[in-house]
Design a protein around this motif. Structure first.
Motif, mmCIF file in Angstrom:
data_model
loop_
_atom_site.group_PDB
_atom_site.id
_atom_site.type_symbol
_atom_site.label_atom_id
_atom_site.label_comp_id
_atom_site.label_asym_id
_atom_site.label_seq_id
_atom_site.Cartn_x
_atom_site.Cartn_y
_atom_site.Cartn_z
ATOM 1 N N HIS A 1 2.182 5.762 0.784
ATOM 2 C CA HIS A 1 3.140 6.099 -0.341
ATOM 3 C C HIS A 1 2.827 7.828 -0.227
ATOM 4 O O HIS A 1 3.419 8.422 -0.959
ATOM 5 N N GLN B 1 6.019 10.134 -6.824
ATOM 6 C CA GLN B 1 4.845 9.965 -7.101
ATOM 7 C C GLN B 1 4.190 12.142 -7.074
ATOM 8 O O GLN B 1 2.733 12.140 -6.878
ATOM 9 N N VAL C 1 12.615 2.854 0.718
ATOM 10 C CA VAL C 1 11.101 2.218 0.219
ATOM 11 C C VAL C 1 11.065 0.177 -0.129
ATOM 12 O O VAL C 1 10.605 -0.311 -0.128
#
Length: 293
Positions: free
Chosen positions: A190, A201, A65
């Motif tokens: 993503h 997600q 990330v």
């Protein structure tokens, strides 16, 4: 057409060198994030044994990330040298700009989210959401500080996307096009997270998530441009997006449409410039870069 004017003086070389690293940055960012995702997909057993499950608590995932920020510094060091690093650090820590941009960055997305929830409640006949529960005052400040530390997204991503990539995108495209393209790239980056149940997600509707990401990117570009290329407003807006957005199955459509409406209002209100021309007049060239009209 692309601005072909030559800049004289000490600023010309850092701008040219800075622009050359954008493709390398995108290549490395995707190779890192998608490579980790691919390894977990094809060699799940060994990866879990060595690094653990795919969650934000996994050090490898946490670093992934953070890869946009890490690689922004690495690519800048190679392509921009000391001047490029000074420019990047200066934009990350630039904090002297009008209070209204702090408020717009922190509460703009939150306000759109609250409006979306009231609209959803009105159309569905449900009780409106209590504002107190929405903001959770007075826990807001302490919870926000904790989330800044525990959530790797805002600080781990935005110096890369908004501090490194956006100025270079502005050298190639007009502001709206640059923001939309960056939003699409951000959303696509993503996608591996949707494959693993341990990631936030995985439970979100993909289409509405992508629309939200593109729309919020336009809003982030707007506040970044109007603060002379500062990254702090984007970090605050990203934090607010992560904290307040309801992108679950029931609220995702309303939230995504609210963010899209906000982005369209900004685009229309600024005639597509996102405030670039006014901000450019008072900003140094390295802060915002040249713009394609």
């Amino acid at each position: 057409m692309r601005n072909q004017r030559k800049h004289s003086g000490s600023r010309a070389e850092p701008e040219v060198r800075r622009a050359s690293g954008l493709g390398v940055f995108y290549l490395l960012v995707f190779a890192w994030a998608w490579g980790v995702g691919l390894l977990y997909a094809v060699a799940s057993g060994p990866m879990v044994r060595v690094f653990g499950e795919v969650t934000l608590g996994n050090p490898l995932i946490f670093l992934t990330v953070w890869s946009p920020t890490i690689l922004a510094f690495a690519v800048t060091a190679v392509h921009g040298g000391r001047d490029g690093l000074r420019d990047l650090v200066g934009r990350i820590f630039r904090w002297r700009f009008p209070l209204r941009w702090y408020l717009a960055a922190t509460f703009g997305v939150a306000g759109l989210t609250l409006g979306a929830r009231f609209l959803q409640a009105h159309l569905s006949g449900a009780a409106p959401p209590p504002v107190g529960d929405f903001a959770r005052w007075p826990e807001f400040a302490m919870g926000g500080l904790a989330m800044m530390v525990l959530d790797p997204g805002p600080i781990g991503e935005d110096p890369g996307w908004r501090g490194f990539a956006l100025p270079r995108m502005l050298e190639r495209f007009n502001p709206t096009t640059a923001a939309v393209l960056l939003g699409v790239i951000w959303a696509v980056w993503h996608l591996p997270a949707f494959l693993f149940s341990g990631m936030p997600q995985s439970s979100l509707p993909l289409g509405w998530f992508c629309l939200s990401m593109v729309s919020v990117t336009v809003l982030m570009a707007w506040v970044t441009i109007n603060t002379g290329g500062a990254v702090i407003p984007a970090i605050l807006m990203h934090w607010s997006f992560n904290r307040f957005s309801d992108l679950g199955q029931e609220g995702a459509m309303y939230a995504a449409l609210a963010y899209t409406a906000g982005a369209l209002l900004v685009i229309i209100g600024t005639c597509g410039s996102l405030g670039f021309r006014a901000a450019r007049a008072g900003a140094s060239a390295p802060a915002l870069g040249r713009v394609r009209r």
